[in-house]
Design a protein around this motif. Sequence first.
Motif, PDB file in Angstrom:
ATOM      1  N   UNK A 171       0.816  -1.220   0.000  1.00 35.99           N
ATOM      2  CA  UNK A 171       0.000   0.000   0.000  1.00 35.99           C
ATOM      3  C   UNK A 171       0.851   1.272   0.000  1.00 35.99           C
ATOM      4  N   UNK A 172       2.010   1.237   0.640  1.00 36.96           N
ATOM      5  CA  UNK A 172       2.887   2.414   0.622  1.00 36.96           C
ATOM      6  C   UNK A 172       3.455   2.635  -0.777  1.00 36.96           C
ATOM      7  N   UNK A 173       3.854   1.544  -1.441  1.00 36.88           N
ATOM      8  CA  UNK A 173       4.372   1.674  -2.805  1.00 36.88           C
ATOM      9  C   UNK A 173       3.289   2.154  -3.767  1.00 36.88           C
ATOM     10  N   UNK A 174       2.048   1.726  -3.546  1.00 35.82           N
ATOM     11  CA  UNK A 174       0.931   2.190  -4.387  1.00 35.82           C
ATOM     12  C   UNK A 174       0.843   3.711  -4.315  1.00 35.82           C
ATOM     13  N   UNK A 175       0.963   4.267  -3.107  1.00 37.18           N
ATOM     14  CA  UNK A 175       0.901   5.724  -2.925  1.00 37.18           C
ATOM     15  C   UNK A 175       2.125   6.426  -3.500  1.00 37.18           C
ATOM     16  N   UNK A 176       3.299   5.862  -3.284  1.00 39.18           N
ATOM     17  CA  UNK A 176       4.532   6.487  -3.774  1.00 39.18           C
ATOM     18  C   UNK A 176       4.538   6.565  -5.298  1.00 39.18           C
ATOM     19  N   UNK A 177       4.177   5.452  -5.947  1.00 38.94           N
ATOM     20  CA  UNK A 177       4.279   5.387  -7.407  1.00 38.94           C
ATOM     21  C   UNK A 177       2.983   5.742  -8.128  1.00 38.94           C
ATOM     22  N   UNK A 178       1.917   5.993  -7.347  1.00 36.11           N
ATOM     23  CA  UNK A 178       0.616   6.350  -7.936  1.00 36.11           C
ATOM     24  C   UNK A 178       0.228   5.354  -9.029  1.00 36.11           C
ATOM     25  N   UNK A 179       0.305   4.083  -8.671  1.00 41.45           N
ATOM     26  CA  UNK A 179      -0.046   3.026  -9.612  1.00 41.45           C
ATOM     27  C   UNK A 179      -0.882   1.979  -8.885  1.00 41.45           C
ATOM     28  N   UNK A 180      -1.394   1.029  -9.613  1.00 40.87           N
ATOM     29  CA  UNK A 180      -2.315   0.058  -9.027  1.00 40.87           C
ATOM     30  C   UNK A 180      -1.615  -0.954  -8.127  1.00 40.87           C
ATOM     31  N   UNK A 181      -2.384  -1.503  -7.217  1.00 37.79           N
ATOM     32  CA  UNK A 181      -1.859  -2.531  -6.318  1.00 37.79           C
ATOM     33  C   UNK A 181      -1.396  -3.761  -7.095  1.00 37.79           C
ATOM     34  N   UNK A 220       4.277  10.751   4.592  1.00 34.84           N
ATOM     35  CA  UNK A 220       3.989  11.048   5.983  1.00 34.84           C
ATOM     36  C   UNK A 220       3.381  12.439   6.127  1.00 34.84           C
ATOM     37  N   UNK A 221       3.966  13.415   5.426  1.00 27.31           N
ATOM     38  CA  UNK A 221       3.470  14.792   5.485  1.00 27.31           C
ATOM     39  C   UNK A 221       2.043  14.896   4.948  1.00 27.31           C
ATOM     40  N   UNK A 222       1.718  14.066   3.971  1.00 27.34           N
ATOM     41  CA  UNK A 222       0.372  14.077   3.388  1.00 27.34           C
ATOM     42  C   UNK A 222      -0.607  13.211   4.187  1.00 27.34           C
ATOM     43  N   UNK A 223      -0.094  12.593   5.250  1.00 24.19           N
ATOM     44  CA  UNK A 223      -0.938  11.723   6.064  1.00 24.19           C
ATOM     45  C   UNK A 223      -1.228  10.400   5.378  1.00 24.19           C
ATOM     46  N   UNK A 224      -0.406  10.033   4.405  1.00 20.78           N
ATOM     47  CA  UNK A 224      -0.632   8.824   3.627  1.00 20.78           C
ATOM     48  C   UNK A 224       0.334   7.684   3.970  1.00 20.78           C
ATOM     49  N   UNK A 225       1.253   7.939   4.899  1.00 22.02           N
ATOM     50  CA  UNK A 225       2.180   6.869   5.304  1.00 22.02           C
ATOM     51  C   UNK A 225       1.386   5.889   6.140  1.00 22.02           C
ATOM     52  N   UNK A 226       1.284   4.710   5.651  1.00 28.81           N
ATOM     53  CA  UNK A 226       0.433   3.708   6.275  1.00 28.81           C
ATOM     54  C   UNK A 226       1.259   2.857   7.225  1.00 28.81           C
ATOM     55  N   UNK A 227       0.745   2.673   8.408  1.00 29.91           N
ATOM     56  CA  UNK A 227       1.375   1.758   9.338  1.00 29.91           C
ATOM     57  C   UNK A 227       0.534   0.493   9.316  1.00 29.91           C
ATOM     58  N   UNK A 228       1.035  -0.476   8.628  1.00 26.54           N
ATOM     59  CA  UNK A 228       0.286  -1.728   8.445  1.00 26.54           C
ATOM     60  C   UNK A 228       0.595  -2.671   9.602  1.00 26.54           C
ATOM     61  N   UNK A 229       0.025  -2.409  10.723  1.00 24.52           N
ATOM     62  CA  UNK A 229       0.264  -3.276  11.875  1.00 24.52           C
ATOM     63  C   UNK A 229      -1.009  -3.493  12.629  1.00 24.52           C
ATOM     64  N   UNK A 258      -2.370  -9.336   9.251  1.00 25.59           N
ATOM     65  CA  UNK A 258      -2.911  -9.490   7.896  1.00 25.59           C
ATOM     66  C   UNK A 258      -2.040  -8.830   6.831  1.00 25.59           C
ATOM     67  N   UNK A 259      -0.986  -8.143   7.247  1.00 23.11           N
ATOM     68  CA  UNK A 259      -0.152  -7.394   6.326  1.00 23.11           C
ATOM     69  C   UNK A 259       1.098  -8.169   5.936  1.00 23.11           C
ATOM     70  N   UNK A 260       1.562  -7.922   4.729  1.00 28.09           N
ATOM     71  CA  UNK A 260       2.844  -8.472   4.293  1.00 28.09           C
ATOM     72  C   UNK A 260       3.803  -7.306   4.118  1.00 28.09           C
TER      73      UNK A 260
END
Length: 114
Positions: free
Chosen positions: A38-48, A105-114, A71-73
Amino acid sequence: MQVSLIGINEAATTLKLLGDKTRLTMVKILDSHDCCVCEFVEIFKTSQPAISQHLRKLKDLGIVKETRRGQWIIYSLNKKSEYYPLVQNILQHLPNQDFKLNELEEQGLRITCE
Protein backbone atom coordinates in the motif's frame (compact mmCIF):
# COMPACT_ATOMS: atom_id res chain seq x y z
CA MET A 1 35.30 -11.43 4.35
CA GLN A 2 35.00 -13.52 1.23
CA VAL A 3 32.44 -12.39 -1.32
CA SER A 4 30.84 -15.19 -3.28
CA LEU A 5 30.69 -14.57 -6.99
CA ILE A 6 27.58 -14.99 -9.07
CA GLY A 7 27.62 -16.04 -12.69
CA ILE A 8 27.26 -13.77 -15.70
CA ASN A 9 23.73 -15.06 -16.36
CA GLU A 10 22.65 -14.35 -12.79
CA ALA A 11 24.23 -10.90 -12.88
CA ALA A 12 22.50 -10.15 -16.19
CA THR A 13 19.14 -11.28 -14.78
CA THR A 14 19.64 -9.12 -11.68
CA LEU A 15 20.68 -6.07 -13.70
CA LYS A 16 17.74 -6.55 -16.09
CA LEU A 17 15.36 -6.70 -13.13
CA LEU A 18 16.88 -3.55 -11.63
CA GLY A 19 16.86 -1.86 -15.04
CA ASP A 20 13.22 -0.99 -14.40
CA LYS A 21 13.01 2.44 -12.73
CA THR A 22 10.13 1.46 -10.44
CA ARG A 23 11.83 -1.72 -9.21
CA LEU A 24 15.15 0.06 -8.76
CA THR A 25 13.46 2.79 -6.70
CA MET A 26 11.62 0.17 -4.64
CA VAL A 27 14.87 -1.63 -3.85
CA LYS A 28 16.55 1.67 -2.91
CA ILE A 29 13.67 2.50 -0.55
CA LEU A 30 13.81 -1.03 0.92
CA ASP A 31 17.52 -0.52 1.54
CA SER A 32 16.60 1.69 4.49
CA HIS A 33 12.88 1.03 5.19
CA ASP A 34 10.57 -1.96 5.21
CA CYS A 35 7.37 -1.25 3.29
CA CYS A 36 4.05 -2.77 2.42
CA VAL A 37 2.38 -2.79 -0.99
CA CYS A 38 0.00 0.00 0.00
CA GLU A 39 2.89 2.41 0.62
CA PHE A 40 4.37 1.67 -2.80
CA VAL A 41 0.93 2.19 -4.39
CA GLU A 42 0.90 5.72 -2.93
CA ILE A 43 4.53 6.49 -3.77
CA PHE A 44 4.28 5.39 -7.41
CA LYS A 45 0.62 6.35 -7.94
CA THR A 46 -0.05 3.03 -9.61
CA SER A 47 -2.31 0.06 -9.03
CA GLN A 48 -1.86 -2.53 -6.32
CA PRO A 49 -1.66 -5.38 -8.88
CA ALA A 50 1.15 -3.57 -10.75
CA ILE A 51 3.10 -3.02 -7.51
CA SER A 52 2.55 -6.63 -6.46
CA GLN A 53 3.88 -7.81 -9.82
CA HIS A 54 7.09 -5.77 -9.37
CA LEU A 55 7.54 -7.13 -5.84
CA ARG A 56 6.87 -10.70 -7.00
CA LYS A 57 9.66 -10.44 -9.57
CA LEU A 58 12.07 -9.08 -6.96
CA LYS A 59 10.99 -11.77 -4.49
CA ASP A 60 11.27 -14.58 -7.04
CA LEU A 61 14.94 -13.69 -7.55
CA GLY A 62 15.45 -13.39 -3.80
CA ILE A 63 16.32 -9.69 -3.79
CA VAL A 64 13.45 -8.90 -1.44
CA LYS A 65 11.75 -10.98 1.21
CA GLU A 66 8.37 -10.75 2.84
CA THR A 67 7.32 -11.02 6.45
CA ARG A 68 3.74 -11.41 7.58
CA ARG A 69 2.60 -9.06 10.34
CA GLY A 70 -0.98 -9.96 11.12
CA GLN A 71 -2.91 -9.49 7.90
CA TRP A 72 -0.15 -7.39 6.33
CA ILE A 73 2.84 -8.47 4.29
CA ILE A 74 5.90 -6.29 4.82
CA TYR A 75 8.71 -6.29 2.25
CA SER A 76 12.37 -5.79 3.02
CA LEU A 77 15.69 -6.18 1.27
CA ASN A 78 17.02 -9.73 1.55
CA LYS A 79 20.54 -9.13 2.85
CA LYS A 80 21.22 -12.88 2.87
CA SER A 81 20.64 -13.21 -0.87
CA GLU A 82 23.56 -14.26 -3.03
CA TYR A 83 22.69 -11.20 -5.16
CA TYR A 84 22.85 -8.76 -2.25
CA PRO A 85 26.52 -7.74 -2.74
CA LEU A 86 25.79 -6.77 -6.37
CA VAL A 87 22.57 -4.98 -5.39
CA GLN A 88 24.29 -3.18 -2.51
CA ASN A 89 27.08 -2.06 -4.82
CA ILE A 90 24.54 -0.55 -7.23
CA LEU A 91 22.48 1.09 -4.47
CA GLN A 92 25.45 2.92 -2.97
CA HIS A 93 25.68 4.96 -6.18
CA LEU A 94 22.04 6.09 -6.05
CA PRO A 95 20.52 9.07 -4.24
CA ASN A 96 18.60 8.45 -1.03
CA GLN A 97 14.85 8.01 -1.58
CA ASP A 98 13.70 8.68 1.99
CA PHE A 99 12.02 11.89 0.82
CA LYS A 100 9.34 9.78 -0.90
CA LEU A 101 8.32 8.24 2.42
CA ASN A 102 8.60 11.62 4.15
CA GLU A 103 6.22 13.12 1.56
CA LEU A 104 3.72 10.34 2.28
CA GLU A 105 3.99 11.05 5.98
CA GLU A 106 3.47 14.79 5.49
CA GLN A 107 0.37 14.08 3.39
CA GLY A 108 -0.94 11.72 6.06
CA LEU A 109 -0.63 8.82 3.63
CA ARG A 110 2.18 6.87 5.30
CA ILE A 111 0.43 3.71 6.28
CA THR A 112 1.37 1.76 9.34
CA CYS A 113 0.29 -1.73 8.44
CA GLU A 114 0.26 -3.28 11.88
